[in-house]
Every structure is written in structure tokens, then in C-alpha cells.
Motif scaffolding. Sequence first.
Motif, PDB file in Angstrom:
ATOM      1  N   GLU A  44     -49.577 102.522 -11.212  1.00 40.54           N
ATOM      2  CA  GLU A  44     -49.113 101.765 -10.045  1.00 40.54           C
ATOM      3  C   GLU A  44     -49.743 102.305  -8.756  1.00 40.54           C
ATOM      4  OE1 GLU A  44     -47.119  99.015 -10.069  1.00 40.54           O
ATOM      5  OE2 GLU A  44     -47.392  99.134 -12.238  1.00 40.54           O
ATOM      6  N   VAL A  45     -49.940 103.620  -8.681  1.00 46.39           N
ATOM      7  CA  VAL A  45     -50.612 104.207  -7.522  1.00 46.39           C
ATOM      8  C   VAL A  45     -52.060 103.745  -7.475  1.00 46.39           C
ATOM      9  CG1 VAL A  45     -51.401 106.367  -6.485  1.00 46.39           C
ATOM     10  CG2 VAL A  45     -49.090 106.198  -7.420  1.00 46.39           C
ATOM     11  N   VAL A  46     -52.710 103.673  -8.644  1.00 44.40           N
ATOM     12  CA  VAL A  46     -54.078 103.169  -8.715  1.00 44.40           C
ATOM     13  C   VAL A  46     -54.133 101.713  -8.257  1.00 44.40           C
ATOM     14  CG1 VAL A  46     -56.015 102.686 -10.254  1.00 44.40           C
ATOM     15  CG2 VAL A  46     -54.704 104.790 -10.538  1.00 44.40           C
ATOM     16  N   SER A  47     -53.117 100.938  -8.589  1.00 38.71           N
ATOM     17  CA  SER A  47     -53.080  99.533  -8.144  1.00 38.71           C
ATOM     18  C   SER A  47     -52.976  99.442  -6.624  1.00 38.71           C
ATOM     19  CB  SER A  47     -51.891  98.810  -8.794  1.00 38.71           C
ATOM     20  OG  SER A  47     -52.035  98.756 -10.199  1.00 38.71           O
ATOM     21  N   ALA A  91     -41.633  97.958  -8.494  1.00 35.11           N
ATOM     22  CA  ALA A  91     -41.088  98.857  -7.479  1.00 35.11           C
ATOM     23  C   ALA A  91     -40.594 100.163  -8.088  1.00 35.11           C
ATOM     24  CB  ALA A  91     -39.969  98.158  -6.712  1.00 35.11           C
ATOM     25  N   GLN A  92     -39.866 100.098  -9.206  1.00 30.55           N
ATOM     26  CA  GLN A  92     -39.328 101.320  -9.811  1.00 30.55           C
ATOM     27  C   GLN A  92     -40.445 102.192 -10.384  1.00 30.55           C
ATOM     28  OE1 GLN A  92     -36.368 100.083 -12.639  1.00 30.55           O
ATOM     29  NE2 GLN A  92     -34.902  99.439 -11.055  1.00 30.55           N
ATOM     30  N   GLN A  93     -41.389 101.557 -11.059  1.00 27.41           N
ATOM     31  CA  GLN A  93     -42.505 102.314 -11.608  1.00 27.41           C
ATOM     32  C   GLN A  93     -43.372 102.926 -10.505  1.00 27.41           C
ATOM     33  OE1 GLN A  93     -41.621 102.939 -14.923  1.00 27.41           O
ATOM     34  NE2 GLN A  93     -43.836 102.784 -15.246  1.00 27.41           N
ATOM     35  N   LEU A  94     -43.555 102.181  -9.430  1.00 25.21           N
ATOM     36  CA  LEU A  94     -44.348 102.686  -8.314  1.00 25.21           C
ATOM     37  C   LEU A  94     -43.699 103.911  -7.691  1.00 25.21           C
ATOM     38  CD1 LEU A  94     -46.692 102.510  -6.332  1.00 25.21           C
ATOM     39  CD2 LEU A  94     -45.397 100.806  -5.034  1.00 25.21           C
ATOM     40  N   GLN A  95     -42.375 103.882  -7.539  1.00 21.18           N
ATOM     41  CA  GLN A  95     -41.688 105.043  -6.973  1.00 21.18           C
ATOM     42  C   GLN A  95     -41.827 106.255  -7.887  1.00 21.18           C
ATOM     43  OE1 GLN A  95     -37.655 104.189  -5.908  1.00 21.18           O
ATOM     44  NE2 GLN A  95     -37.390 106.101  -4.769  1.00 21.18           N
ATOM     45  N   LEU A  96     -41.751 106.028  -9.198  1.00 16.47           N
ATOM     46  CA  LEU A  96     -41.925 107.123 -10.143  1.00 16.47           C
ATOM     47  C   LEU A  96     -43.343 107.702 -10.071  1.00 16.47           C
ATOM     48  CD1 LEU A  96     -41.047 108.843 -12.590  1.00 16.47           C
ATOM     49  CD2 LEU A  96     -41.732 106.909 -14.050  1.00 16.47           C
ATOM     50  N   HIS A  97     -44.334 106.813  -9.975  1.00 13.53           N
ATOM     51  CA  HIS A  97     -45.721 107.268  -9.940  1.00 13.53           C
ATOM     52  C   HIS A  97     -46.063 107.950  -8.617  1.00 13.53           C
ATOM     53  CE1 HIS A  97     -46.935 104.175 -13.274  1.00 13.53           C
ATOM     54  NE2 HIS A  97     -46.085 105.100 -13.690  1.00 13.53           N
ATOM     55  N   LEU A  98     -45.390 107.558  -7.552  1.00 17.86           N
ATOM     56  CA  LEU A  98     -45.596 108.250  -6.273  1.00 17.86           C
ATOM     57  C   LEU A  98     -45.088 109.682  -6.340  1.00 17.86           C
ATOM     58  CD1 LEU A  98     -44.666 105.436  -3.724  1.00 17.86           C
ATOM     59  CD2 LEU A  98     -46.932 106.401  -4.117  1.00 17.86           C
ATOM     60  N   GLU A  99     -44.004 109.907  -7.064  1.00 19.48           N
ATOM     61  CA  GLU A  99     -43.503 111.268  -7.242  1.00 19.48           C
ATOM     62  C   GLU A  99     -44.490 112.112  -8.044  1.00 19.48           C
ATOM     63  OE1 GLU A  99     -39.734 110.800  -9.092  1.00 19.48           O
ATOM     64  OE2 GLU A  99     -38.780 109.840  -7.359  1.00 19.48           O
ATOM     65  N   ILE A 100     -45.110 111.499  -9.054  1.00 23.99           N
ATOM     66  CA  ILE A 100     -46.126 112.214  -9.831  1.00 23.99           C
ATOM     67  C   ILE A 100     -47.331 112.529  -8.955  1.00 23.99           C
ATOM     68  CG2 ILE A 100     -47.658 112.053 -11.830  1.00 23.99           C
ATOM     69  CD1 ILE A 100     -45.629 110.195 -13.122  1.00 23.99           C
TER      70      ILE A 100
END
Length: 483
Positions: free
Chosen positions: A402-405, A372-381
Motif C-alpha cells: 500500500e505504501v508502494v501504491s 485504509a486499514q492496510q495502508l495504516q498497517l504498512h505505514l507503521e512498517i
Amino acid sequence: MALSILREIAECMQKSTFFSLMCDECTDSSNREQLVLCIRWLDHGNVKPQEDVIGMYQIDDISAHTIVSVIRDMLVRMNFSLSRCRGQCYDGAANMKGGNTGVAKQLLDEEPRALYTHCYWHALNLAVGDAVKHYKVVKDALDTTYEVSKLVKYSPKRDTALQTLKESLAADTPGFRTLCPTRWTELWEMSKDYVSDPAIKGRIIGAQFQFKTFRYLFGVALGQLILRHSDNLRKTLQSPKLSAAEGQRIVLMTVATLHVLRDDTQFDLFWKSLQETRTKLDVDDPRKKTVPRRYEEGSAEPEFFDVCKQFYCQQYYEALDLIVNAIQARFDQPGFKMYRNLQDLLLKAVKGDDYSECLNHVTSLYHDDLDAQQLQLHLEILQANFGLVDKTSVTERDLMSEVVSVLKLIMVLPSTNTVSERSFSALKRLERYLRSTMKQDRLNHLLLLYVHKDRTDSLSLTHVVEQFVNSSEHRLSVFGQFS
């Protein structure tokens, strides 16, 4: 050769993070139940979906327990784990989607992330069937058209007479759609001269009468207006590249189009075109209609519509409401909410909207697949670099893994099971009534070679012969080694 193709498919699929299961059953020419298993997976390099037929299995019955056993056997043979399965796509039969012991329920109990999708293609057929069945005008028009086709095509004399009439009008046009009611009348008059069976003559007279009524013309025109949208949707849904989320969006676009047609302006255009066709084809004038007495309350006189157009306008709206409600009811599936959350998560992140609710829904189900934390970071990117995503390399995409996943979870969910349906067409070509006694292994291998034509053409015959010779000491002693 077929086993070489399966090994190649299995090797490619091992690189895919997720996959989805699809299967369907049919009866072959030997009156045996055949179950076709297919897998949807993602190409590791470009994240493009692939759908491959894995095999055809003869089963003793079509119970859910038997089908689940075959699926498990296939997964073991292909060295796949059910824990990597994220989707299921079957038809709406009770043994497949049953809420207690169906195939989808049994696999969901073991792997909750394997979301079930009722094949959109089957769902659309059921929706159109429900709408036509409950709308009498279109149903009667289609029944009359079917009766006409039987009267013509099941009689060599009438078919020959039709061909003669058609060639005098448009020799290059196939079928009998070019004939107007006047020409049909000539066909019926010619047919009655040599028909001695009273029942057939009565059917001909009935078809001749129906062709002259405005009600039949209205039913055919309205059916064409509605069914052409459903047919266009059907063709689009058959694409193997289509994901479940994309399929739902296409369905919503079709429903929105049907809503636009439910308008007075659109009906006026439809009515004007219908009147021009009626004049051109010399169809009887529309008759003034009354509300059926069973719907009238009290002792007052039955209410008539002021003009016929009002009555048919009501019929027009009713038909559109029926098809829209039928499509919405069939496509309102339990897994659609998760499809929508996966899709909205990326869309809201790109637009800069609040996506916290979608994020919670997605991470609660896919907690082992996503951080969840990594996904939120990658969504910002993703939001900051959305315009450059298509141009980035594989290494740079690892920055948003995580966005690719999430994208893989969206793309791996199938919308239709048309690959299985196409394999049934291949089965009819391979196993005919003149060749219906071949054993199951041979039938399965021939099917795989036929379906995977590109892979079959790319096989090295020298390598195939080497495998065949080396598998037996006797063959090795007779043929020796191949260079």
C-alpha cells in the motif's frame, strides 16, 4: 517500424498500474493543427517514471470535444482504460482547463482521480510575464535591450561594425555583451554617419541616450537578479523525472530564496555592486526622485526621498514582491492539496507525526486504489524499517504494497509537459516548407522513429522486413521468407 515501437511501449505500459495523460497542440508548416499525445507511466521493476510520445494527430479544430475524442481513440488503440488514469497535464488554455467543458473537466467527470496539473513550465512563463509587465523599470530596460538587438542584427552594416568592435575587445566571446557604453557610443556614432532614414537615426540616438542612464543600468541589473532564479527554476522543471509534488517543493524553495533577497543587507550588497558597475561603465549618476504627483494628497509640496538609494530600495522591494506574488498565484492549483497530502502522508509516517488527516483525505479520493486499514498497517512498517527500504528486494517490498501504491500515485503525477514541446522541435525538422505535403501517417511514423531513437536503434531489421513481406501475399510471393 513505428508500429513495432508502439507495440513495445504498449506492452511495457500494460504492466504499469497507473498512468497520466499529457497533450499539446501546434500548427505545422502546412498550416494544419497537430495534436501530440504523451503518456507518463511507471516502470514496473524500479517504479521510475517514463514519458513517451504516443503519436501526432491532425485535428480539424482545437475544441475540447475534438481533443477528448482523439484522446479516447488513442486509449482504445493502445488498449488502455481511463480508469487507470491518475493525472492530466496541459497548458492553461481555455479549451484545456475550462471549468465547464474543458478537456480536463470532461475527463475529471468520468474519472475523478485523474487530477489536472497546469504545466509548471507554462505557469512559470506566465508568472514571469505578469511580473515584468507590471514593473515598469525592468520592462523598459528589457524593451531597450530588445530595441538595441533589432538595430544591430537587422542591419548588416551595424552588425559588421559591432563585430569589428567586439573582435578588438574579446574575439572569443559570442554576442555583444562584452561592450561597455563607451564602445556602444562608438557604434552609434559610426552608424549615424551612413543612416539616412530619420526614423532609424532617431532610434539610434534614443538607444544611445538610454545606455547612459542609471535607470537603465538599474533595470538590467535587477532583471538579471530576478530572472536568473526563474531561469534556474525553469531548467529544473523541465526534467521528465520530476513529479508534481517535487515540482511544487522546488517552486517553494525558489520563493523562499526570493524572500531572503528582500532584506536591507541584500539590497546594500546589490547597491554596492551596482555603484561599482556604474563607475566602471561611466554611466550617469542616479537622479533624485520624487513620488508621482498623482499619488500625493493635499496641497503640500511633493515629497522627495532623502537620498536616491531610498527610492531605488523601494523599487527593489517592489520588484521582488511582484515576482513572488506572481509565482504563488500561478502555482496555487486545485490539485496541489492532494499532492501535498500524498507527500505529507509518507513524511509524517516516517517522522512519527500524526498523519490521520492526510490519511483520510487520500483514502477518500483513492478508495478503490488503497485500503485504509492496510495502508495504516504498512505505514507503521515503513516507520520501523525506513532505513532499509532502499535495500529490500521486490518480494520484501510486497510487505508494504500500500505504501508502494502511494509512492506510485506521487510519481505518476507529471509536473510539466516538456515532452510534447520537444516533439514540436522534431516536427520542425521533419516537416519543412520544402517537404510540407507528406501524409499524416508518414509524418506520425517518422516522428515516432525520431523521438524514440533508442528504441529505433534496437529494432531488428530482419524482423521488420519479415513483417513487411508477410503483410502482403504479393510481396510474399516476390521476396519469399526471410530467415
